[in-house]
Design a protein around this motif. Structure first.
Motif, PDB file in Angstrom:
ATOM      1  N   ALA A  23       0.828  -1.206   0.000  1.00 47.56           N
ATOM      2  CA  ALA A  23       0.000   0.000   0.000  1.00 47.56           C
ATOM      3  C   ALA A  23       0.860   1.254   0.000  1.00 47.56           C
ATOM      4  N   CYS A  45      -3.646   5.318  -3.510  1.00 46.88           N
ATOM      5  CA  CYS A  45      -2.203   5.499  -3.329  1.00 46.88           C
ATOM      6  C   CYS A  45      -1.757   5.296  -1.884  1.00 46.88           C
ATOM      7  N   GLY A  46      -2.696   5.071  -0.973  1.00 51.53           N
ATOM      8  CA  GLY A  46      -2.318   4.796   0.412  1.00 51.53           C
ATOM      9  C   GLY A  46      -2.424   5.980   1.359  1.00 51.53           C
ATOM     10  N   THR A 211       1.323   7.069  -7.345  1.00 46.37           N
ATOM     11  CA  THR A 211       0.399   5.951  -7.466  1.00 46.37           C
ATOM     12  C   THR A 211       0.972   4.742  -6.737  1.00 46.37           C
ATOM     13  N   ARG A 212       0.111   3.779  -6.449  1.00 45.88           N
ATOM     14  CA  ARG A 212       0.496   2.625  -5.638  1.00 45.88           C
ATOM     15  C   ARG A 212       1.681   1.872  -6.221  1.00 45.88           C
ATOM     16  N   PRO A 213       2.633   1.454  -5.353  1.00 45.70           N
ATOM     17  CA  PRO A 213       2.675   1.678  -3.914  1.00 45.70           C
ATOM     18  C   PRO A 213       2.998   3.135  -3.592  1.00 45.70           C
ATOM     19  N   GLY A 214       2.256   3.701  -2.641  1.00 45.66           N
ATOM     20  CA  GLY A 214       2.372   5.118  -2.342  1.00 45.66           C
ATOM     21  C   GLY A 214       3.735   5.500  -1.791  1.00 45.66           C
TER      22      GLY A 214
END
Length: 259
Positions: A23, A45-46, A211-214
């Motif tokens: 995350a 994006c966490g 964007t993920r992982p943030g």
């Protein structure tokens, strides 16, 4: 030592299919006492995960979060949180909702009533003490949630898209009221939002996440005083959006590829 330290924080999960899912990854951030910080980034994006780790609701997989030098391991009264959907008790009145945390702390009834009234008055809900949430507008319900949090006198206010469910006019009023409360109390605020203009208007610094992982892509100082013009706020927001646009496009492309 900073008041709030986020040191090399990572949060990973295992999906229902047994696949690893990261995350947030490698988050390093320090926040001074009394600062207002906003987190912006594409959906997924966490941002909220990071906020909930600060609150102690979600444990870090790696790294550490400290408040005033003490490691965060669980929720605590030093950190208050407000969610997007109010999370009020529908069977309790405005007064009952605001008093809830004070009851849990064992505050005597007379002191509890006086404290709750002070914060009800402060958020402009005098006369609605005996009303139930179902009889209140969205903006009024969010005022109750904010009063409930402030009544417990936390050191840090954690706000997870608190105005996201409100109409545009109410949202603008709530932004102005929150900024006035922050100037009055000088609390440390960590505020999650998708709205870059809201972030610029409210914050001293804006953390742009990838964007993920943030991960932290940039940290932007707004440099705006209380009398900043609408044109200057819009200019700062446009520059912030330029930093964020690529991340949003990447997140949308990733979602399309899964469809």
């Amino acid at each position: 030592m900073a008041f709030l330290e986020i040191q090399d924080v990572r949060k990973s999960y295992v999906t229902g299919q047994g696949e690893p899912f990261i995350a947030v990854d490698g988050i390093d951030l320090t926040i001074e006492q009394g600062e207002f910080i906003s987190l912006v980034g594409p959906s997924g994006c966490g941002k909220s995960t990071l906020l909930h780790m600060i609150g102690g609701f979600v444990p870090c997989t790696e790294g550490a979060i400290r408040v005033d030098g003490v490691a965060v391991q669980q929720p605590g009264p030093d950190r208050g949180i407000v969610f997007q959907h109010f999370a009020l008790f529908p069977w309790k009145t405005v007064r009952g909702n605001v008093e809830y945390g004070l009851v849990e702390r064992g505050m005597p009834r007379a002191e509890r009533r006086q404290t709750a009234q002070r914060f009800i008055d402060m958020v402009g809900l005098s006369g609605f003490e005996d009303s139930f949430p179902s009889r209140l507008s969205g903006g009024m319900q969010q005022r109750v949630a904010i009063a409930r949090m402030l009544a417990c006198e936390p050191s840090i206010l954690l706000m997870d898209e608190p105005f996201g469910a409100l109409d545009a006019q109410t949202r603008k009023i709530m932004q102005e009221e929150l900024r006035a409360l922050w100037h009055q109390f000088g609390k440390t605020v960590v505020f999650v939002t998708h709205d870059v203009r809201e972030a610029v208007f409210l914050s001293q610094r804006v953390v742009v996440m990838s964007t993920r992982p943030g991960r932290i892509k940039a940290i932007v100082e707004t440099g705006l005083g209380p009398g900043a013009s609408r044109a200057l706020i819009d200019e700062k927001a446009d520059k912030l959006w330029d930093m964020l646009r690529d991340e949003v496009v990447r997140a949308m492309a990733a979602e399309r590829s899964k469809a």
